[in-house]
Design a protein around this motif. Structure first.
Motif, PDB file in Angstrom:
ATOM      1  N   PRO A 190       0.579  -1.322  -0.118  1.00  0.00           N
ATOM      2  CA  PRO A 190      -0.058  -0.049  -0.103  1.00  0.00           C
ATOM      3  C   PRO A 190       0.748   1.287  -0.077  1.00  0.00           C
ATOM      4  O   PRO A 190       0.493   2.265  -0.201  1.00  0.00           O
ATOM      5  CB  PRO A 190      -0.874  -0.001   1.163  1.00  0.00           C
ATOM      6  CG  PRO A 190       0.065  -0.820   2.066  1.00  0.00           C
ATOM      7  CD  PRO A 190       0.966  -1.811   1.337  1.00  0.00           C
ATOM      8  N   HIS A 191       2.219   1.170   0.067  1.00  0.00           N
ATOM      9  CA  HIS A 191       3.007   2.519   0.302  1.00  0.00           C
ATOM     10  C   HIS A 191       3.412   3.280  -0.865  1.00  0.00           C
ATOM     11  O   HIS A 191       4.198   4.232  -0.826  1.00  0.00           O
ATOM     12  CB  HIS A 191       4.245   2.149   1.230  1.00  0.00           C
ATOM     13  CG  HIS A 191       3.599   1.437   2.578  1.00  0.00           C
ATOM     14  ND1 HIS A 191       3.093   2.078   3.420  1.00  0.00           N
ATOM     15  CD2 HIS A 191       4.005   0.218   3.096  1.00  0.00           C
ATOM     16  CE1 HIS A 191       2.654   1.284   4.426  1.00  0.00           C
ATOM     17  NE2 HIS A 191       3.306  -0.078   4.161  1.00  0.00           N
ATOM     18  N   ARG A 192       3.255   2.450  -2.034  1.00  0.00           N
ATOM     19  CA  ARG A 192       3.840   2.996  -3.439  1.00  0.00           C
ATOM     20  C   ARG A 192       5.283   3.565  -3.016  1.00  0.00           C
ATOM     21  O   ARG A 192       5.472   4.799  -3.392  1.00  0.00           O
ATOM     22  CB  ARG A 192       2.895   4.305  -3.746  1.00  0.00           C
ATOM     23  CG  ARG A 192       1.531   3.606  -3.888  1.00  0.00           C
ATOM     24  CD  ARG A 192       0.456   4.774  -4.439  1.00  0.00           C
ATOM     25  NE  ARG A 192      -0.793   4.143  -4.835  1.00  0.00           N
ATOM     26  CZ  ARG A 192      -1.718   3.866  -3.951  1.00  0.00           C
ATOM     27  NH1 ARG A 192      -1.434   3.928  -2.867  1.00  0.00           N
ATOM     28  NH2 ARG A 192      -2.986   3.303  -4.580  1.00  0.00           N
ATOM     29  N   SER A 193       6.131   2.782  -2.629  1.00  0.00           N
ATOM     30  CA  SER A 193       7.650   3.446  -2.432  1.00  0.00           C
ATOM     31  C   SER A 193       8.588   2.350  -3.087  1.00  0.00           C
ATOM     32  O   SER A 193       8.288   1.306  -3.658  1.00  0.00           O
ATOM     33  CB  SER A 193       7.858   3.181  -1.007  1.00  0.00           C
ATOM     34  OG  SER A 193       6.984   4.188  -0.269  1.00  0.00           O
ATOM     35  N   GLU A 214      12.118   0.670  -2.343  1.00  0.00           N
ATOM     36  CA  GLU A 214      12.974   0.337  -1.175  1.00  0.00           C
ATOM     37  C   GLU A 214      14.193  -0.212  -1.619  1.00  0.00           C
ATOM     38  O   GLU A 214      14.412  -0.632  -2.734  1.00  0.00           O
ATOM     39  CB  GLU A 214      12.066  -0.829  -0.302  1.00  0.00           C
ATOM     40  CG  GLU A 214      10.627  -0.303   0.184  1.00  0.00           C
ATOM     41  CD  GLU A 214      10.150  -1.352   0.968  1.00  0.00           C
ATOM     42  OE1 GLU A 214       9.986  -1.028   2.370  1.00  0.00           O
ATOM     43  OE2 GLU A 214       9.485  -2.423   0.567  1.00  0.00           O
ATOM     44  N   THR A 267      13.615   2.643   2.971  1.00  0.00           N
ATOM     45  CA  THR A 267      12.813   3.171   2.078  1.00  0.00           C
ATOM     46  C   THR A 267      13.809   4.237   1.045  1.00  0.00           C
ATOM     47  O   THR A 267      14.310   5.209   1.832  1.00  0.00           O
ATOM     48  CB  THR A 267      11.521   3.911   2.728  1.00  0.00           C
ATOM     49  OG1 THR A 267      10.690   2.876   3.153  1.00  0.00           O
ATOM     50  CG2 THR A 267      10.665   4.730   1.536  1.00  0.00           C
ATOM     51  N   ARG A 280       8.975   7.669  -1.609  1.00  0.00           N
ATOM     52  CA  ARG A 280       7.502   7.312  -2.039  1.00  0.00           C
ATOM     53  C   ARG A 280       7.426   8.035  -3.418  1.00  0.00           C
ATOM     54  O   ARG A 280       7.944   8.921  -3.781  1.00  0.00           O
ATOM     55  CB  ARG A 280       6.560   7.965  -0.888  1.00  0.00           C
ATOM     56  CG  ARG A 280       6.330   7.298   0.327  1.00  0.00           C
ATOM     57  CD  ARG A 280       5.462   8.059   1.257  1.00  0.00           C
ATOM     58  NE  ARG A 280       4.150   8.172   0.764  1.00  0.00           N
ATOM     59  CZ  ARG A 280       3.289   6.929   0.727  1.00  0.00           C
ATOM     60  NH1 ARG A 280       3.372   6.024   1.320  1.00  0.00           N
ATOM     61  NH2 ARG A 280       1.957   7.127   0.084  1.00  0.00           N
ATOM     62  N   GLU A 331       4.862   9.335  -5.731  1.00  0.00           N
ATOM     63  CA  GLU A 331       3.439  10.284  -5.878  1.00  0.00           C
ATOM     64  C   GLU A 331       2.875  10.312  -7.051  1.00  0.00           C
ATOM     65  O   GLU A 331       3.531  10.200  -8.075  1.00  0.00           O
ATOM     66  CB  GLU A 331       3.568  11.637  -5.217  1.00  0.00           C
ATOM     67  CG  GLU A 331       4.261  11.564  -3.830  1.00  0.00           C
ATOM     68  CD  GLU A 331       3.510  11.171  -2.700  1.00  0.00           C
ATOM     69  OE1 GLU A 331       2.228  10.845  -2.939  1.00  0.00           O
ATOM     70  OE2 GLU A 331       4.049  10.789  -1.562  1.00  0.00           O
ATOM     71  N   ASN A 362       1.030   4.719  -9.370  1.00  0.00           N
ATOM     72  CA  ASN A 362       1.476   3.503  -8.568  1.00  0.00           C
ATOM     73  C   ASN A 362       3.022   2.916  -9.431  1.00  0.00           C
ATOM     74  O   ASN A 362       2.965   2.656 -10.736  1.00  0.00           O
ATOM     75  CB  ASN A 362       0.655   2.413  -9.117  1.00  0.00           C
ATOM     76  CG  ASN A 362      -0.763   2.385  -8.157  1.00  0.00           C
ATOM     77  OD1 ASN A 362      -0.396   2.963  -7.112  1.00  0.00           O
ATOM     78  ND2 ASN A 362      -1.634   1.804  -8.691  1.00  0.00           N
TER      79      ASN A 362
END
Length: 296
Positions: free
Chosen positions: A164-167, A169, A184, A187, A189, A192
């Motif tokens: 869910p974090h759209r990151s 890593e 991380t 993110r 923004e 997706n």
């Protein structure tokens, strides 16, 4: 940004530049097919397509010329020969209801591939498959395993679990493939994050689904460049020299534009290397059945 393909795909994904012969491979998730072709004079010239199965994930070339490809399919990994024969490499390793998604190779000859779930729940897994063909679970708690890329030393893995974090890593990678030091990078923004590639400067190119963009990030998460696309749903990227090849999807769009579902390309300043291959040998065993045809 140029349209490279005459064909339009429902959900093209996972472009791979093959060091063995300079060719390009990609998949269409909606048709379960592995496509191969060539990039010539600014156009993708399709050559073959193999219908592998219902839920197709990422391909990786084998190291030896003519030895075919591994592909994540449904809940397992299969081998696809150059003449279109599909043979199992592993048993089902993903949980019932889950299926393979994106993946890629590392410099040690391992194939890393992850699963995704419907509905979206964080119970999926990222595996590595070593040259011995044995899958090892490397990361649990995954929801939508997506783009991944290794630096040239293989000591850092950059990874996208889209939800869910759209990151983006990063992990430290031990010589045996064990992951540690999760952090991380940033993110993402406005859409997706989906497929990812790394260039020769170690910067990360990321396709951003629903944002009509491909973005270049530093390993520290700084946004360095944004390329606006004529397609709404870019899915993945590969650097073929200094040509950034971008797969896109038309799935779910009520009124697709001309570029939606096409393979796109744009020249960039810093190129990339061919896909890391899998270091194992093609399996010998009963074929699972396949359909080979000349690709559209």
């Amino acid at each position: 940004v140029e349209i490279l393909s005459d064909a339009r795909y429902v959900q093209a994904e996972s472009p791979r530049w093959d060091a063995r012969d300079g060719s390009l491979a990609w998949i269409d998730m909606a048709t379960g097919s592995l496509h191969r072709g060539r990039l010539e004079h600014g156009r993708v010239i399709p050559e073959t397509a193999v219908v592998v199965g219902a839920q197709i994930g990422a391909p990786i070339p084998l190291a030896q010329p003519g030895a075919g490809w591994l592909v994540g399919i449904d809940r397992r990994i299969v081998h696809v020969s150059d003449d279109g024969v599909v043979s199992p490499l592993t048993d089902d390793i993903a949980a019932p209801g889950d299926y393979m998604n994106d993946g890629g190779g590392d410099p040690s000859g391992r194939f890393w591939v992850g699963s995704q779930s419907m509905p979206r729940d964080p119970h999926c897994t990222l595996w590595s498959i070593g040259p011995d063909g044995e899958p090892v679970a490397r990361l649990g708690g995954v929801t939508v395993s997506n783009g991944l890329a290794f630096d040239r030393t293989g000591s850092t893995l950059y990874y996208i679990d889209t939800l869910p974090h759209r990151s983006i890593e990063a992990f430290a990678v031990a010589p045996d493939g064990e992951l540690s030091n999760r952090r991380t990078v940033c993110r993402v923004e406005g859409g997706n994050p989906d497929g990812m590639a790394i260039d020769l400067d170690g910067m990360l190119w990321v396709a951003v689904w629903d944002a009509s963009e491909v973005r270049r990030y530093s390993p520290d998460g700084e946004l360095l460049e944004t390329i606006v696309l004529p397609a709404k749903r870019p899915t993945a990227v590969a650097l073929v020299g200094t040509m950034l090849v971008i797969t896109t999807a038309s799935i779910g769009l009520a009124d697709p534009r001309d570029a939606d579902g096409a393979l796109l390309g744009v020249q960039v300043d810093v190129g990339g290397a061919p896909a890391f291959p899998w270091g194992g040998a093609a399996p010998t065993g009963e074929a699972a059945g396949a359909v080979m045809e000349v690709a559209p």
